[in-house]
Design a protein around this motif. Structure first.
Motif, PDB file in Angstrom:
ATOM      1  N   MET A 152       0.855  -1.183   0.000  1.00 19.61           N
ATOM      2  CA  MET A 152       0.000   0.000   0.000  1.00 19.61           C
ATOM      3  C   MET A 152       0.894   1.237   0.000  1.00 19.61           C
ATOM      4  N   PRO A 153       0.521   2.249  -0.770  1.00 17.23           N
ATOM      5  CA  PRO A 153       1.379   3.424  -0.873  1.00 17.23           C
ATOM      6  C   PRO A 153       1.507   4.211   0.426  1.00 17.23           C
ATOM      7  N   ASN A 154       0.466   4.326   1.210  1.00 18.11           N
ATOM      8  CA  ASN A 154       0.495   5.085   2.472  1.00 18.11           C
ATOM      9  C   ASN A 154       0.461   4.142   3.664  1.00 18.11           C
ATOM     10  N   GLU A 155       1.380   3.181   3.677  1.00 21.09           N
ATOM     11  CA  GLU A 155       1.405   2.167   4.735  1.00 21.09           C
ATOM     12  C   GLU A 155       1.451   2.794   6.126  1.00 21.09           C
ATOM     13  N   ALA A 156       2.117   3.954   6.250  1.00 20.67           N
ATOM     14  CA  ALA A 156       2.230   4.614   7.552  1.00 20.67           C
ATOM     15  C   ALA A 156       0.887   5.122   8.050  1.00 20.67           C
ATOM     16  N   ASN A 157      -0.107   5.228   7.175  1.00 22.64           N
ATOM     17  CA  ASN A 157      -1.419   5.732   7.565  1.00 22.64           C
ATOM     18  C   ASN A 157      -2.375   4.607   7.961  1.00 22.64           C
ATOM     19  N   PHE A 158      -1.850   3.406   8.119  1.00 20.01           N
ATOM     20  CA  PHE A 158      -2.656   2.271   8.529  1.00 20.01           C
ATOM     21  C   PHE A 158      -2.020   1.622   9.746  1.00 20.01           C
ATOM     22  N   LEU A 159      -2.872   0.996  10.546  1.00 18.68           N
ATOM     23  CA  LEU A 159      -2.396   0.321  11.747  1.00 18.68           C
ATOM     24  C   LEU A 159      -3.145  -0.998  11.869  1.00 18.68           C
ATOM     25  N   ASP A 160      -2.424  -2.049  12.199  1.00 18.97           N
ATOM     26  CA  ASP A 160      -3.051  -3.348  12.441  1.00 18.97           C
ATOM     27  C   ASP A 160      -3.360  -3.465  13.921  1.00 18.97           C
ATOM     28  N   ILE A 161      -4.615  -3.767  14.220  1.00 21.01           N
ATOM     29  CA  ILE A 161      -5.043  -3.966  15.606  1.00 21.01           C
ATOM     30  C   ILE A 161      -5.671  -5.349  15.726  1.00 21.01           C
ATOM     31  N   THR A 162      -5.757  -5.848  16.929  1.00 22.07           N
ATOM     32  CA  THR A 162      -6.364  -7.156  17.167  1.00 22.07           C
ATOM     33  C   THR A 162      -7.487  -7.001  18.177  1.00 22.07           C
ATOM     34  N   LEU A 163      -8.655  -7.498  17.791  1.00 21.36           N
ATOM     35  CA  LEU A 163      -9.822  -7.493  18.672  1.00 21.36           C
ATOM     36  C   LEU A 163     -10.344  -8.915  18.772  1.00 21.36           C
ATOM     37  N   LEU A 164     -10.360  -9.425  19.964  1.00 23.87           N
ATOM     38  CA  LEU A 164     -10.860 -10.772  20.238  1.00 23.87           C
ATOM     39  C   LEU A 164     -10.177 -11.804  19.338  1.00 23.87           C
ATOM     40  N   GLY A 165      -8.861 -11.633  19.155  1.00 25.22           N
ATOM     41  CA  GLY A 165      -8.079 -12.587  18.387  1.00 25.22           C
ATOM     42  C   GLY A 165      -8.115 -12.426  16.884  1.00 25.22           C
ATOM     43  N   LYS A 166      -8.852 -11.446  16.392  1.00 23.67           N
ATOM     44  CA  LYS A 166      -8.941 -11.230  14.941  1.00 23.67           C
ATOM     45  C   LYS A 166      -8.266  -9.905  14.600  1.00 23.67           C
ATOM     46  N   GLU A 167      -7.423  -9.937  13.552  1.00 24.76           N
ATOM     47  CA  GLU A 167      -6.702  -8.728  13.159  1.00 24.76           C
ATOM     48  C   GLU A 167      -7.518  -7.878  12.201  1.00 24.76           C
ATOM     49  N   TYR A 168      -7.368  -6.564  12.378  1.00 23.02           N
ATOM     50  CA  TYR A 168      -8.032  -5.580  11.526  1.00 23.02           C
ATOM     51  C   TYR A 168      -6.997  -4.527  11.134  1.00 23.02           C
ATOM     52  N   ARG A 169      -7.048  -4.085   9.908  1.00 19.55           N
ATOM     53  CA  ARG A 169      -6.210  -2.971   9.454  1.00 19.55           C
ATOM     54  C   ARG A 169      -7.127  -1.757   9.368  1.00 19.55           C
ATOM     55  N   VAL A 170      -6.738  -0.704  10.078  1.00 22.86           N
ATOM     56  CA  VAL A 170      -7.558   0.504  10.114  1.00 22.86           C
ATOM     57  C   VAL A 170      -6.725   1.715   9.720  1.00 22.86           C
ATOM     58  N   ALA A 171      -7.382   2.678   9.111  1.00 23.51           N
ATOM     59  CA  ALA A 171      -6.716   3.925   8.764  1.00 23.51           C
ATOM     60  C   ALA A 171      -6.405   4.681  10.037  1.00 23.51           C
ATOM     61  N   CYS A 172      -5.198   5.250  10.097  1.00 24.09           N
ATOM     62  CA  CYS A 172      -4.787   5.955  11.301  1.00 24.09           C
ATOM     63  C   CYS A 172      -3.631   6.881  10.985  1.00 24.09           C
ATOM     64  N   PRO A 173      -3.806   8.193  11.249  1.00 25.79           N
ATOM     65  CA  PRO A 173      -2.672   9.109  11.075  1.00 25.79           C
ATOM     66  C   PRO A 173      -1.555   8.725  12.042  1.00 25.79           C
ATOM     67  N   PRO A 174      -0.310   8.906  11.648  1.00 23.93           N
ATOM     68  CA  PRO A 174       0.816   8.516  12.504  1.00 23.93           C
ATOM     69  C   PRO A 174       0.762   9.121  13.912  1.00 23.93           C
ATOM     70  N   ASP A 175       0.283  10.341  14.042  1.00 27.74           N
ATOM     71  CA  ASP A 175       0.255  10.973  15.366  1.00 27.74           C
ATOM     72  C   ASP A 175      -0.875  10.464  16.257  1.00 27.74           C
ATOM     73  N   GLU A 176      -1.735   9.600  15.734  1.00 39.06           N
ATOM     74  CA  GLU A 176      -2.844   9.047  16.519  1.00 39.06           C
ATOM     75  C   GLU A 176      -2.656   7.565  16.836  1.00 39.06           C
ATOM     76  N   ARG A 177      -1.507   7.015  16.473  1.00 39.46           N
ATOM     77  CA  ARG A 177      -1.278   5.576  16.643  1.00 39.46           C
ATOM     78  C   ARG A 177      -1.416   5.124  18.103  1.00 39.46           C
ATOM     79  N   ALA A 178      -0.779   5.838  19.009  1.00 42.62           N
ATOM     80  CA  ALA A 178      -0.828   5.441  20.424  1.00 42.62           C
ATOM     81  C   ALA A 178      -2.256   5.475  20.949  1.00 42.62           C
TER      82      ALA A 178
END
Length: 111
Positions: free
Chosen positions: A1-27
């Protein structure tokens, strides 16, 4: 993906999701994901349910209720810390947020 830094992989109940996220909002997003995951796991354990959609809906309703009523969820590990050493975790969190705000103001470049 061209804007890989704008995405974050999270895990909810054992399932992974990739969500859009600005770098300054990752934490903040990681904290939110951990909170939601904790709620979902609590509900799954209490209801003995394995239907992720039902668990997600119940978690969303519980979180919305907490938010609207002003009640704050306290994870079991925080409750244990509070009872063992008499520490008010919410007060600590508020103080940390206040300190972060002060640090950001001091470190923010002028201009």
């Amino acid at each position: 993906m061209p804007n890989e830094a704008n995405f974050l992989d999270i895990t909810l109940l054992g399932k992974e999701y990739r969500v859009a996220c600005p770098p300054d909002e990752r934490a903040a997003l990681l904290n939110a994901a951990a909170y939601v995951d904790g709620k979902m796991r609590d509900i799954a354990e209490k209801t003995k349910s394995n239907h992720a959609e039902r668990i997600a809906v119940m978690a969303a309703l519980n979180i919305a209720h907490e938010h609207l009523s002003g009640n704050q969820y306290v994870p079991a590990e925080d409750q244990k810390i509070e009872s063992e050493i008499g520490l008010d975790i919410d007060a600590v969190r508020r103080r940390i947020c206040h300190m972060e705000t002060e640090l950001e103001a001091v470190l923010k470049p002028a201009g």
